[in-house]
Design a protein around this motif. Structure first.
Motif, PDB file in Angstrom:
ATOM      1  N   UNK A   5       0.851  -1.191   0.000  1.00 33.88           N
ATOM      2  CA  UNK A   5       0.000   0.000   0.000  1.00 33.88           C
ATOM      3  C   UNK A   5       0.884   1.238   0.000  1.00 33.88           C
ATOM      4  N   UNK A   6       0.773   2.030  -1.064  1.00 30.66           N
ATOM      5  CA  UNK A   6       1.571   3.245  -1.194  1.00 30.66           C
ATOM      6  C   UNK A   6       0.803   4.449  -0.669  1.00 30.66           C
ATOM      7  N   UNK A   7       1.543   5.448  -0.260  1.00 29.42           N
ATOM      8  CA  UNK A   7       0.962   6.720   0.151  1.00 29.42           C
ATOM      9  C   UNK A   7       1.969   7.825  -0.079  1.00 29.42           C
ATOM     10  N   UNK A   8       1.467   9.046  -0.128  1.00 29.77           N
ATOM     11  CA  UNK A   8       2.354  10.199  -0.217  1.00 29.77           C
ATOM     12  C   UNK A   8       2.390  10.905  -1.544  1.00 29.77           C
ATOM     13  N   UNK A   9       1.669  10.455  -2.532  1.00 27.29           N
ATOM     14  CA  UNK A   9       1.674  11.131  -3.821  1.00 27.29           C
ATOM     15  C   UNK A   9       0.847  12.406  -3.789  1.00 27.29           C
ATOM     16  N   UNK A  10       0.872  13.130  -4.898  1.00 27.59           N
ATOM     17  CA  UNK A  10       0.093  14.352  -4.999  1.00 27.59           C
ATOM     18  C   UNK A  10       0.759  15.367  -5.898  1.00 27.59           C
ATOM     19  N   UNK A  11       0.306  16.605  -5.773  1.00 22.73           N
ATOM     20  CA  UNK A  11       0.820  17.704  -6.585  1.00 22.73           C
ATOM     21  C   UNK A  11       1.907  18.451  -5.818  1.00 22.73           C
ATOM     22  N   UNK A  12       3.009  18.720  -6.492  1.00 21.49           N
ATOM     23  CA  UNK A  12       4.113  19.461  -5.879  1.00 21.49           C
ATOM     24  C   UNK A  12       4.698  20.402  -6.920  1.00 21.49           C
ATOM     25  N   UNK A  13       5.201  21.528  -6.472  1.00 20.45           N
ATOM     26  CA  UNK A  13       5.790  22.498  -7.398  1.00 20.45           C
ATOM     27  C   UNK A  13       7.202  22.089  -7.790  1.00 20.45           C
ATOM     28  N   UNK A  14       7.645  22.508  -8.962  1.00 21.08           N
ATOM     29  CA  UNK A  14       9.042  22.226  -9.350  1.00 21.08           C
ATOM     30  C   UNK A  14      10.008  22.746  -8.292  1.00 21.08           C
ATOM     31  N   UNK A  15      10.997  21.916  -8.000  1.00 22.44           N
ATOM     32  CA  UNK A  15      11.963  22.255  -6.965  1.00 22.44           C
ATOM     33  C   UNK A  15      11.557  21.804  -5.583  1.00 22.44           C
ATOM     34  N   UNK A  16      10.339  21.343  -5.461  1.00 21.65           N
ATOM     35  CA  UNK A  16       9.833  20.916  -4.169  1.00 21.65           C
ATOM     36  C   UNK A  16      10.226  19.494  -3.816  1.00 21.65           C
ATOM     37  N   UNK A  17       9.711  19.045  -2.688  1.00 22.76           N
ATOM     38  CA  UNK A  17      10.031  17.711  -2.177  1.00 22.76           C
ATOM     39  C   UNK A  17       8.752  16.944  -1.866  1.00 22.76           C
ATOM     40  N   UNK A 110       5.722  -8.595  -6.141  1.00 24.46           N
ATOM     41  CA  UNK A 110       4.431  -7.988  -5.857  1.00 24.46           C
ATOM     42  C   UNK A 110       4.504  -6.497  -6.167  1.00 24.46           C
ATOM     43  N   UNK A 111       3.333  -5.951  -6.541  1.00 23.68           N
ATOM     44  CA  UNK A 111       3.251  -4.536  -6.909  1.00 23.68           C
ATOM     45  C   UNK A 111       2.166  -3.836  -6.110  1.00 23.68           C
ATOM     46  N   UNK A 112       2.399  -2.580  -5.810  1.00 28.31           N
ATOM     47  CA  UNK A 112       1.368  -1.749  -5.237  1.00 28.31           C
ATOM     48  C   UNK A 112       0.446  -1.228  -6.325  1.00 28.31           C
ATOM     49  N   UNK A 113      -0.579  -0.490  -5.910  1.00 30.71           N
ATOM     50  CA  UNK A 113      -1.576  -0.010  -6.849  1.00 30.71           C
ATOM     51  C   UNK A 113      -1.123   1.249  -7.576  1.00 30.71           C
ATOM     52  N   UNK A 114      -0.090   1.875  -7.095  1.00 32.90           N
ATOM     53  CA  UNK A 114       0.445   3.080  -7.733  1.00 32.90           C
ATOM     54  C   UNK A 114      -0.079   4.345  -7.082  1.00 32.90           C
ATOM     55  N   UNK A 115       0.760   5.367  -7.074  1.00 31.93           N
ATOM     56  CA  UNK A 115       0.361   6.668  -6.557  1.00 31.93           C
ATOM     57  C   UNK A 115       0.857   7.744  -7.520  1.00 31.93           C
ATOM     58  N   UNK A 116       0.003   8.679  -7.840  1.00 32.39           N
ATOM     59  CA  UNK A 116       0.323   9.714  -8.809  1.00 32.39           C
ATOM     60  C   UNK A 116       1.162  10.810  -8.174  1.00 32.39           C
ATOM     61  N   UNK A 117       2.253  11.140  -8.831  1.00 29.32           N
ATOM     62  CA  UNK A 117       3.068  12.287  -8.454  1.00 29.32           C
ATOM     63  C   UNK A 117       3.051  13.261  -9.631  1.00 29.32           C
ATOM     64  N   UNK A 118       2.603  14.467  -9.387  1.00 27.76           N
ATOM     65  CA  UNK A 118       2.536  15.484 -10.421  1.00 27.76           C
ATOM     66  C   UNK A 118       3.374  16.682 -10.005  1.00 27.76           C
ATOM     67  N   UNK A 119       4.343  17.021 -10.836  1.00 28.81           N
ATOM     68  CA  UNK A 119       5.216  18.164 -10.556  1.00 28.81           C
ATOM     69  C   UNK A 119       4.833  19.275 -11.530  1.00 28.81           C
ATOM     70  N   UNK A 120       4.230  20.308 -10.990  1.00 28.55           N
ATOM     71  CA  UNK A 120       3.724  21.386 -11.842  1.00 28.55           C
ATOM     72  C   UNK A 120       3.526  22.651 -11.019  1.00 28.55           C
ATOM     73  N   UNK A 121       3.713  23.780 -11.673  1.00 28.01           N
ATOM     74  CA  UNK A 121       3.462  25.058 -11.013  1.00 28.01           C
ATOM     75  C   UNK A 121       2.034  25.520 -11.283  1.00 28.01           C
TER      76      UNK A 121
END
Length: 121
Positions: A5-17, A110-121
């Motif tokens: 089970x993955x967690x922690x994905x989302x939208x982040x700005x360029x240069x962010x963490x 085994x694989x998790x379901x995936x979490x989206x990471x989007x890097x955008x301003x």
């Protein structure tokens, strides 16, 4: 069986963490290598980073110096700390684990379901 089970994905700005986590649960004998892969639209899934049960790490050239993989074996959890994120890091990130369910069984992936990471301003 094993669930990742993955967690922690989302939208982040360029240069962010951003920090991703992946926890393994279920009934198994041992977890060997754990890793993170990613897949961008129209692209093949690629290895981002991996870590063995002994702590040996491997990184894709594109993330070296920016991403750090670690694991807490007591918690059966792997982490991916992503710094200095770029637009080209945008993808679905998948957790992977090599697991032996029983001492006499073969290693399975085994694989998790995936979490989206989007890097955008």
């Amino acid at each position: 069986q094993v669930q990742l089970v993955e967690s922690g994905g989302g939208l982040v700005q360029p240069g962010g963490s951003q920090r991703l986590s992946c926890a393994a649960s279920g009934s198994f004998f041992y977890i060997y290598t754990m890793g993170w892969y990613r897949q961008a639209p129209g692209q093949q899934r690629e290895l981002v980073a991996s870590i063995t049960s002994g702590g040996i790490t491997n990184y894709a050239d594109s993330v070296k110096g920016r991403f750090t993989i670690s694991r807490d074996s007591a918690k059966n959890t792997v982490y991916l700390q992503m710094n200095s994120l770029k637009a080209e890091d945008t993808a679905v990130y998948y957790c992977n684990a090599e697991v032996r369910l029983r001492i006499t069984s073969a290693k399975l992936a085994y694989w998790g379901q995936g979490t989206q990471v989007t890097v955008s301003s």
